[in-house]
Design a protein around this motif. Structure first.
Motif, PDB file in Angstrom:
ATOM      1  N   VAL A  61       0.856  -1.184   0.000  1.00  0.00           N
ATOM      2  CA  VAL A  61       0.000   0.000   0.000  1.00  0.00           C
ATOM      3  C   VAL A  61       0.893   1.235   0.000  1.00  0.00           C
ATOM      4  CG1 VAL A  61      -2.032  -1.115   0.998  1.00  0.00           C
ATOM      5  CG2 VAL A  61      -0.333  -0.128   2.506  1.00  0.00           C
ATOM      6  N   VAL A  62       0.600   2.148  -0.919  1.00  0.00           N
ATOM      7  CA  VAL A  62       1.429   3.327  -1.137  1.00  0.00           C
ATOM      8  C   VAL A  62       0.586   4.574  -0.885  1.00  0.00           C
ATOM      9  CG1 VAL A  62       2.881   4.582  -2.770  1.00  0.00           C
ATOM     10  CG2 VAL A  62       2.777   2.075  -2.870  1.00  0.00           C
ATOM     11  N   CYS A  63       0.926   5.303   0.177  1.00  0.00           N
ATOM     12  CA  CYS A  63       0.220   6.532   0.530  1.00  0.00           C
ATOM     13  C   CYS A  63       0.927   7.725  -0.101  1.00  0.00           C
ATOM     14  CB  CYS A  63       0.178   6.689   2.046  1.00  0.00           C
ATOM     15  SG  CYS A  63      -0.705   8.168   2.577  1.00  0.00           S
ATOM     16  N   GLU A  64       0.192   8.490  -0.879  1.00  0.00           N
ATOM     17  CA  GLU A  64       0.700   9.722  -1.458  1.00  0.00           C
ATOM     18  C   GLU A  64       0.263  10.866  -0.538  1.00  0.00           C
ATOM     19  OE1 GLU A  64       0.334   9.565  -6.025  1.00  0.00           O
ATOM     20  OE2 GLU A  64      -1.180   8.172  -5.271  1.00  0.00           O
ATOM     21  N   VAL A  96       8.644   5.993   5.425  1.00  0.00           N
ATOM     22  CA  VAL A  96       8.380   7.310   4.846  1.00  0.00           C
ATOM     23  C   VAL A  96       9.512   7.634   3.886  1.00  0.00           C
ATOM     24  CG1 VAL A  96       8.061   9.768   5.312  1.00  0.00           C
ATOM     25  CG2 VAL A  96       7.221   8.080   6.954  1.00  0.00           C
ATOM     26  N   ILE A  97       9.146   8.030   2.652  1.00  0.00           N
ATOM     27  CA  ILE A  97      10.154   8.372   1.650  1.00  0.00           C
ATOM     28  C   ILE A  97       9.773   9.672   0.953  1.00  0.00           C
ATOM     29  CG2 ILE A  97      10.820   5.956   1.290  1.00  0.00           C
ATOM     30  CD1 ILE A  97       9.248   6.023  -1.349  1.00  0.00           C
ATOM     31  N   GLU A 104      13.926   6.850  -5.658  1.00  0.00           N
ATOM     32  CA  GLU A 104      13.664   6.331  -4.317  1.00  0.00           C
ATOM     33  C   GLU A 104      12.339   5.570  -4.266  1.00  0.00           C
ATOM     34  OE1 GLU A 104      13.640   7.756   0.361  1.00  0.00           O
ATOM     35  OE2 GLU A 104      13.640   9.292  -1.198  1.00  0.00           O
ATOM     36  N   VAL A 105      11.313   6.107  -4.915  1.00  0.00           N
ATOM     37  CA  VAL A 105      10.019   5.426  -4.956  1.00  0.00           C
ATOM     38  C   VAL A 105      10.158   4.083  -5.665  1.00  0.00           C
ATOM     39  CG1 VAL A 105       7.653   5.529  -5.846  1.00  0.00           C
ATOM     40  CG2 VAL A 105       8.689   7.573  -4.839  1.00  0.00           C
ATOM     41  N   GLU A 126       4.920   5.394   2.621  1.00  0.00           N
ATOM     42  CA  GLU A 126       4.348   6.732   2.590  1.00  0.00           C
ATOM     43  C   GLU A 126       5.263   7.647   1.796  1.00  0.00           C
ATOM     44  OE1 GLU A 126       2.551  10.157   5.551  1.00  0.00           O
ATOM     45  OE2 GLU A 126       3.616   8.455   6.414  1.00  0.00           O
ATOM     46  N   CYS A 127       4.738   8.175   0.701  1.00  0.00           N
ATOM     47  CA  CYS A 127       5.491   9.066  -0.179  1.00  0.00           C
ATOM     48  C   CYS A 127       5.081  10.505   0.107  1.00  0.00           C
ATOM     49  CB  CYS A 127       5.178   8.740  -1.640  1.00  0.00           C
ATOM     50  SG  CYS A 127       5.620   7.078  -2.150  1.00  0.00           S
TER      51      CYS A 127
END
Length: 138
Positions: A61-64, A96-97, A104-105, A126-127
């Motif tokens: 899961v990727v949070c923008e 967190v990135i 990096e993503v 978390e991006c």
């Protein structure tokens, strides 16, 4: 691609269901769900991630995070400093990135996908990013 859905945070249940199917069939496919920081406050988010962690499902899961859920600032609607901190409650790693750094993503999501393929379960990434305009026009 499972398609769009009409509710904020609706992708969590779709991705968790797809990951359960992939695990059941023994494939190496990994489901990926993208959402905004506002969607992380929906009940379906927590329900789906609890199951994903418990069943060690192959889902990422990727949070923008753009610091707003609609028009509400994240620090007004969220008790934790980051969304990634919540991952511990779901028994998955959270990181967190810099969401504006495509390399990096790519690297972090690739690592999370490999982790899921090895049967090590889900990950939350978390991006951090920003938005230049309002969430909606009108």
């Amino acid at each position: 691609m499972l398609g769009a859905n009409g509710m904020v945070g609706g992708g969590f249940a779709l991705a968790t269901g797809a990951a359960l199917r992939n695990q059941y069939l023994g494939t190496d496919a990994v489901a990926v769900c993208f959402f905004g920081d506002g969607g992380s406050n929906e009940g379906v988010c927590h329900e789906a991630l609890i199951l994903a962690g418990f069943w060690r499902l192959p889902v990422v899961v990727v949070c923008e995070t753009d610091m707003f859920g609609g028009a509400a600032p994240q620090n007004y609607a969220c008790a934790s400093e980051t969304i990634a901190q919540r991952a511990a409650a779901y028994d998955m790693p959270g990181k967190v990135i810099d969401g504006k750094n495509v390399i990096e993503v790519y690297d972090e999501v690739g690592d999370a996908i490999e982790r899921a393929r090895k049967g090590e379960g889900p990950s939350l990434i978390e991006c951090l990013t920003y938005r230049k305009h309002g969430h909606f026009e009108g």
